[in-house]
Design an enzyme around this catalytic site. Structure first.
Site, PDB file in Angstrom:
ATOM      1  N   GLU A  80      52.200 -31.015  48.402  1.00 34.43           N
ATOM      2  CA  GLU A  80      51.466 -32.140  47.900  1.00 34.43           C
ATOM      3  C   GLU A  80      51.712 -32.406  46.486  1.00 34.43           C
ATOM      4  O   GLU A  80      51.719 -31.416  45.679  1.00 34.43           O
ATOM      5  CB  GLU A  80      49.945 -32.200  48.110  1.00 34.43           C
ATOM      6  CG  GLU A  80      49.158 -33.449  48.144  1.00 34.43           C
ATOM      7  CD  GLU A  80      47.916 -33.268  48.422  1.00 34.43           C
ATOM      8  OE1 GLU A  80      47.301 -32.117  48.710  1.00 34.43           O
ATOM      9  OE2 GLU A  80      47.207 -33.981  47.788  1.00 34.43           O
TER      10      GLU A  80
ATOM     11  N   ARG B  74      50.029 -15.871  53.181  1.00 31.56           N
ATOM     12  CA  ARG B  74      50.283 -16.537  51.802  1.00 31.56           C
ATOM     13  C   ARG B  74      50.638 -15.217  50.739  1.00 31.56           C
ATOM     14  O   ARG B  74      50.122 -14.066  51.067  1.00 31.56           O
ATOM     15  CB  ARG B  74      49.152 -17.508  51.176  1.00 31.56           C
ATOM     16  CG  ARG B  74      47.840 -17.017  51.249  1.00 31.56           C
ATOM     17  CD  ARG B  74      46.621 -18.144  50.926  1.00 31.56           C
ATOM     18  NE  ARG B  74      47.023 -18.700  49.828  1.00 31.56           N
ATOM     19  CZ  ARG B  74      47.230 -20.174  49.529  1.00 31.56           C
ATOM     20  NH1 ARG B  74      47.192 -20.858  50.833  1.00 31.56           N
ATOM     21  NH2 ARG B  74      47.158 -20.604  48.711  1.00 31.56           N
TER      22      ARG B  74
ATOM     23  N   LYS C  83      46.074 -24.562  42.846  1.00 31.53           N
ATOM     24  CA  LYS C  83      46.689 -25.484  42.051  1.00 31.53           C
ATOM     25  C   LYS C  83      45.328 -26.152  41.284  1.00 31.53           C
ATOM     26  O   LYS C  83      45.501 -26.663  39.890  1.00 31.53           O
ATOM     27  CB  LYS C  83      47.381 -26.711  42.834  1.00 31.53           C
ATOM     28  CG  LYS C  83      48.716 -26.388  43.115  1.00 31.53           C
ATOM     29  CD  LYS C  83      49.488 -27.563  43.754  1.00 31.53           C
ATOM     30  CE  LYS C  83      49.306 -27.580  45.007  1.00 31.53           C
ATOM     31  NZ  LYS C  83      50.156 -28.571  45.779  1.00 31.53           N
TER      32      LYS C  83
HETATM   33  P1  ATP Z   1      47.236 -24.659  46.520  1.00 33.13           P
HETATM   34  O1  ATP Z   1      46.084 -23.854  47.324  1.00 33.13           O
HETATM   35  O2  ATP Z   1      47.869 -23.719  45.451  1.00 33.13           O
HETATM   36  O3  ATP Z   1      46.897 -25.859  45.898  1.00 33.13           O
HETATM   37  P2  ATP Z   1      48.417 -25.818  48.563  1.00 33.13           P
HETATM   38  O4  ATP Z   1      48.659 -25.029  49.770  1.00 33.13           O
HETATM   39  O5  ATP Z   1      47.517 -26.841  48.676  1.00 33.13           O
HETATM   40  O6  ATP Z   1      48.466 -24.914  47.493  1.00 33.13           O
HETATM   41  P3  ATP Z   1      50.700 -27.468  49.087  1.00 33.13           P
HETATM   42  O7  ATP Z   1      51.238 -28.470  48.187  1.00 33.13           O
HETATM   43  O8  ATP Z   1      49.951 -28.041  50.181  1.00 33.13           O
HETATM   44  O9  ATP Z   1      49.864 -26.573  48.119  1.00 33.13           O
HETATM   45  O10 ATP Z   1      51.835 -26.182  49.573  1.00 33.13           O
HETATM   46  C1  ATP Z   1      53.229 -26.447  49.762  1.00 33.13           C
HETATM   47  C2  ATP Z   1      53.610 -25.543  50.948  1.00 33.13           C
HETATM   48  O11 ATP Z   1      53.464 -24.442  50.120  1.00 33.13           O
HETATM   49  C3  ATP Z   1      52.611 -25.344  52.174  1.00 33.13           C
HETATM   50  O12 ATP Z   1      53.309 -25.310  53.033  1.00 33.13           O
HETATM   51  C4  ATP Z   1      51.834 -24.159  51.841  1.00 33.13           C
HETATM   52  O13 ATP Z   1      51.432 -23.465  52.904  1.00 33.13           O
HETATM   53  C5  ATP Z   1      52.797 -23.441  50.875  1.00 33.13           C
HETATM   54  N1  ATP Z   1      52.086 -22.372  50.101  1.00 33.13           N
HETATM   55  C6  ATP Z   1      51.181 -22.819  48.898  1.00 33.13           C
HETATM   56  N2  ATP Z   1      50.773 -21.789  48.611  1.00 33.13           N
HETATM   57  C7  ATP Z   1      51.203 -20.517  49.193  1.00 33.13           C
HETATM   58  C8  ATP Z   1      51.248 -19.142  48.829  1.00 33.13           C
HETATM   59  N3  ATP Z   1      50.179 -18.650  48.147  1.00 33.13           N
HETATM   60  N4  ATP Z   1      51.991 -18.357  49.804  1.00 33.13           N
HETATM   61  C9  ATP Z   1      52.878 -19.127  50.672  1.00 33.13           C
HETATM   62  N5  ATP Z   1      53.016 -20.302  50.596  1.00 33.13           N
HETATM   63  C10 ATP Z   1      52.098 -21.021  49.943  1.00 33.13           C
HETATM   64 MG    MG Z   2      47.527 -28.070  50.612  1.00 31.35          MG
END
Ligand code: ATP
Ligand code: MG
Length: 782
Positions: A39, A269, A279
């Site tokens: 995102e 994760r 984020k």
């Molecule tokens: P955050 O919680 O840091 O805001 P998010 O999951 O909301 O992260 P996205 O932009 O939606 O951020 O993530 C893009 C991809 O990266 C998704 O498929 C998510 O599952 C993966 N991802 C995010 N954080 C991790 C992590 N700590 N380890 C592995 N994959 C991750």
């Molecule tokens: Mg997300």
């Protein structure tokens, strides 16, 4: 099948590869298509790298493809700056999406059509309850939800309302679109989940075209289907969403599309100790000015790591090494640093830099003379050639830390009267120490041995140690930015308090140092090992030829600090053994002369002691010590009254530890009460923390009076009792200390103490000692 060729794959197998292999064997898909769906609401962090490496890596290994898809369905937080940085970062990591760049917002029209289809099929309805009401009526795990009064609106009414929602006839929150599934489903998520919300907000790409926005659970599976994704990989917290993912596809797609529809698989994760990954929280640090922008080298953002000088290859290696599993864990920052060093060690030339200088004057070296001495860039790598010349002059700088007026045992560096080698230079001997009026050493006067040019003596003698240095006349001044961990606790966001309270005030330490002049001949983005210090690269934004700024990528390990730590651990171990032996002696004494332990008890105390023994089976010494003090007796009885703390263990800790640290206070002065102490004992009893950490925890409770469980959570003190993680630590230590291993194997079994110390140091005292000892013995004897 050609595309099944998994040979030559860069990565170890994992459960997802097994699924893909099975799907390909069964002929379910002919091309593997994955996607990375960020995102655009922030910069990517090292956690995202795990997902990128996994998705792009699979695509590459199976000759498939990976899409970069911006999951931009939320107008409020997204923008172009994030798009730009995410694209740049994925490329920097070494991946290419080719023509397959997509935006979820481009599918809004298609998604709308799918929603209309669901309404037509009687599988979705417009609900006019507010969101709070909807939540209230969802029920609980034990209790079915209450159907909305709007659940049975006619298809026509739903179609009209949904169309009007899109046209902007209603305000935020007036209506939502929900799937009509099952208000009594055991899966809470299936109780008529929300599909669309009204949001009057400007979208960075769609402008004001839309005022209804699809929810993740509805949009994501359809985005995958539109792009023919085969394996949709997400993190474990989406486990419970999978039933809905499947429902959406099964109810939106045509029957002939179903056999090749995407499937969701979840993996754990990546979590790293001593940092944060969300984020939202990273954004706070940036916005509140706690760090210097998204690319601050202390952040776990990929932009920050890039600026710091971390090579993308090292990040890929790290992500592959942590592997893909379904078990949540926290990877130690020290492991990441270890991978970094391994990577940099092979690829960086070695030069000399001094972080805190101390002037050395070679009194028997001619003034004005410069001797350019050849020095290898790759002293440890016989396969690589390449050298530069370093100037040797009468005045030099050495590292201030490399001199001690009164050297402690084991300090193999410069001291008065000692001779050391200047790497590639000469042997020098310290003759005189010059200080200023405040007693600060300002200069060392040394002599050199002209026979030792290049760093070898013709008579083969070996000096105390080898130091790095630079010529004072030729040295280039440089700002050296040295980084420590951003937070000073392992899990900064685990507690209830604000995570910013745990920011490490020393996460950036700036030194005014000196670098050898050869650096000016190199490309500005060259990474170096500064011998004996760490890995550095010029800051690509702030560094200029006239004013160098270098970032420390990662320090070399500081063997001196490690040794001190190992000694400290050995000392703790020794004290504990002493204490145990003392206890044993007391026990023997009291058993020999029956009643001895009771010798100085009055009759009431004696009765109490006997009662404690009868009721709790305490041993005599413990019972006597407790019974002697009324307040302590009360405290102990309160602790034992709780069900969580086994009385014998509690008595033991009271007698052997608590009394010691209370010194001359009474138990009534403690900042915590019997309840907290019982919880403390329970943590030990359940093996959550080791006995060694128990000592430390008790002292922390003494100072703060905080709940033990909270301290454990916040500071990450849980015992490492799973043999897999400990095995990694043990293997690492064995690999790092070949000489010690050899001595051990030649019979110096006492070295087990050294190895245990290393384990404890690397795990910050959290290793289960029995398990560690067993693993060590097994690996060392192997
Ligand atoms: P955050 O919680 O840091 O805001 P998010 O999951 O909301 O992260 P996205 O932009 O939606 O951020 O993530 C893009 C991809 O990266 C998704 O498929 C998510 O599952 C993966 N991802 C995010 N954080 C991790 C992590 N700590 N380890 C592995 N994959 C991750
Ligand atoms: Mg997300």
């Amino acid at each position: 099948m050609s595309n099944q060729a998994n040979n030559g794959a860069e990565s170890a197998s994992n459960f997802i590869r097994e699924i893909i292999d099975r799907d390909l064997t069964e002929g379910k898909y002919d091309t593997v298509i994955t996607r990375f769906p960020p995102e655009p609401n922030g910069y990517l962090h090292i956690g995202h790298a795990k997902s990128i490496v996994l998705n792009f890596g699979l695509a590459k290994d199976y000759n498939g493809r990976c899409h970069l898809r911006f999951d931009d369905t939320n107008p409020e937080t997204e923008n172009e700056e994030y798009i730009r940085s995410i694209k740049e970062t994925v490329q920097w990591l070494g991946y290419d999406w080719g023509d397959h760049l997509y935006f979820a917002s481009d599918y809004f029209e298609q998604l709308y059509a799918y929603a209309v289809k669901l309404i037509r099929d009687g599988k979705a309805y417009v609900d006019s309850q507010n969101e709070e009401k909807i939540r209230e009526n969802r029920g609980s795990v034990n209790e079915p939800g209450k159907p909305s009064p709007y659940r049975d609106r006619s298809v026509d009414e739903n179609l009209t309302l949904f169309k009007e929602m899109r046209e902007g006839k209603y305000g935020n929150g007036e209506h939502v679109l929900r799937a009509k599934i099952d208000m009594a489903s055991p899966h809470m998520i299936m109780r008529d989940p929300l599909l669309y919300r009204i949001k009057h907000a400007h979208h960075y790409r769609q402008g004001d075209n839309w005022c209804i926005y699809p929810m993740y659970d509805f949009a994501h599976p359809l985005e995958d289907a539109i792009e023919n994704v085969t394996h949709s990989l997400c993190t474990l917290e989406f486990d419970t969403n999978r039933v809905l993912y499947d429902w959406v596809l099964e109810n939106c797609l045509e029957p002939d599309e179903l056999p090749t529809r995407p499937h969701q698989y979840e993996f754990a994760r990546l979590n790293l100790s001593y940092t944060i990954m969300s984020k939202r929280k990273l954004l706070r640090l940036v916005k509140e000015g706690k760090v210097d922008g998204w690319d601050d080298p202390r952040l776990p953002t990929l932009a920050g790591m890039r600026r710091r000088g971390i090579p993308p290859e090292a990040i890929r290696t790290f992500c592959k090494e942590v592997g893909v599993t379904r078990t949540e864990s926290i990877v130690e920052m020290s492991h990441f640093e270890h991978v970094l060093r391994d990577d940099l060690n092979l690829r960086t030339p070695r030069i000399n830099g001094v972080t805190e200088s101390l002037k050395v004057v070679i009194t028997n070296y001619p003034e004005g003379k410069t001797d350019w001495i050849p020095a290898s860039y790759w002293p440890r790598d016989i396969d690589k050639s390449g050298q530069r010349e370093v100037p040797f002059t009468r005045e030099l700088f050495i590292e201030r830390d490399d001199f001690r007026e009164d050297p402690p045992k084991g300090f193999h560096r410069l001291a008065p009267g000692r001779e050391v080698r200047l790497r590639y230079g000469y042997f020098i001997t310290c003759e005189e120490v010059i200080k200023n009026d405040d007693g600060v050493i300002t200069e060392l006067r040394c002599t050199y041995d002209p026979e030792t040019r290049g760093g070898d003596a013709p008579d083969g003698r070996s000096p105390e140690g080898t130091l790095h240095w630079v010529s004072a006349e030729h040295a280039i001044p440089a700002e050296l930015r040295r980084y420590n961990r951003l937070f000073n606790v392992a899990a900064p966001d685990a507690g209830d308090e604000d995570f910013t309270e745990h920011l490490n005030p020393e996460s950036l330490v700036v030194k005014q140092g000196f670098v050898e002049p050869s650096i000016l001949d190199d490309a500005r983005d060259t990474r170096y090992q500064f011998e004996r210090i760490g890995y550095f690269r010029q800051d690509q934004e702030d560094s200029e030829p006239g004013s160098l700024v270098l970032n420390e990528i990662v320090p070399l390990r500081d063997t001196w600090a490690e040794q001190e730590e190992a000694e400290r651990q050995a000392e703790i171990e020794r004290k504990r053994r002493e204490k145990e032996a003392e206890k044993q002696r007391q026990r023997e004494r009291s058993e020999a002369g029956a009643g001895d332990a009771f010798g100085d008890l009055n009759p009431d105390q004696r009765t109490e002691a006997n009662a404690l023994i009868a009721k709790y089976e305490l041993d005599k010494v413990d019972a006597a010590v407790i019974a002697r003090d009324e307040a302590l007796t009360e405290f102990f009885r309160a602790v034992s009254g709780s069900d969580s703390a086994p009385p014998k263990l509690a008595a033991n800790w009271i007698v052997n530890n608590l009394i010691g640290i209370m010194q001359d206070q009474t138990v009534r002065d403690l900042p915590f009460g019997p309840e907290e102490f019982s919880r403390f004992i329970a943590l030990i009893d359940e093996g959550v923390i080791s006995a060694r950490i128990g000592d430390e925890l008790l002292e922390k409770m003494m100072t703060s009076g905080e709940d033990p469980e909270m301290i454990v959570r916040r500071e990450g003190l849980r015992q490492i009792g799973d043999s897999d993680s400990l095995k990694l630590v043990v293997e690492e230590i064995i690999a790092e200390n070949p000489e010690k291993v050899q001595s051990y194997q030649e019979g110096k079994k006492a070295l087990i103490g050294f190895f245990m110390g290393q384990v404890m140091q690397k795990t910050e005292g959290r290793a289960n000692p029995e398990m560690a000892r067993e693993l060590l013995t097994r690996e060392l004897e192997a």
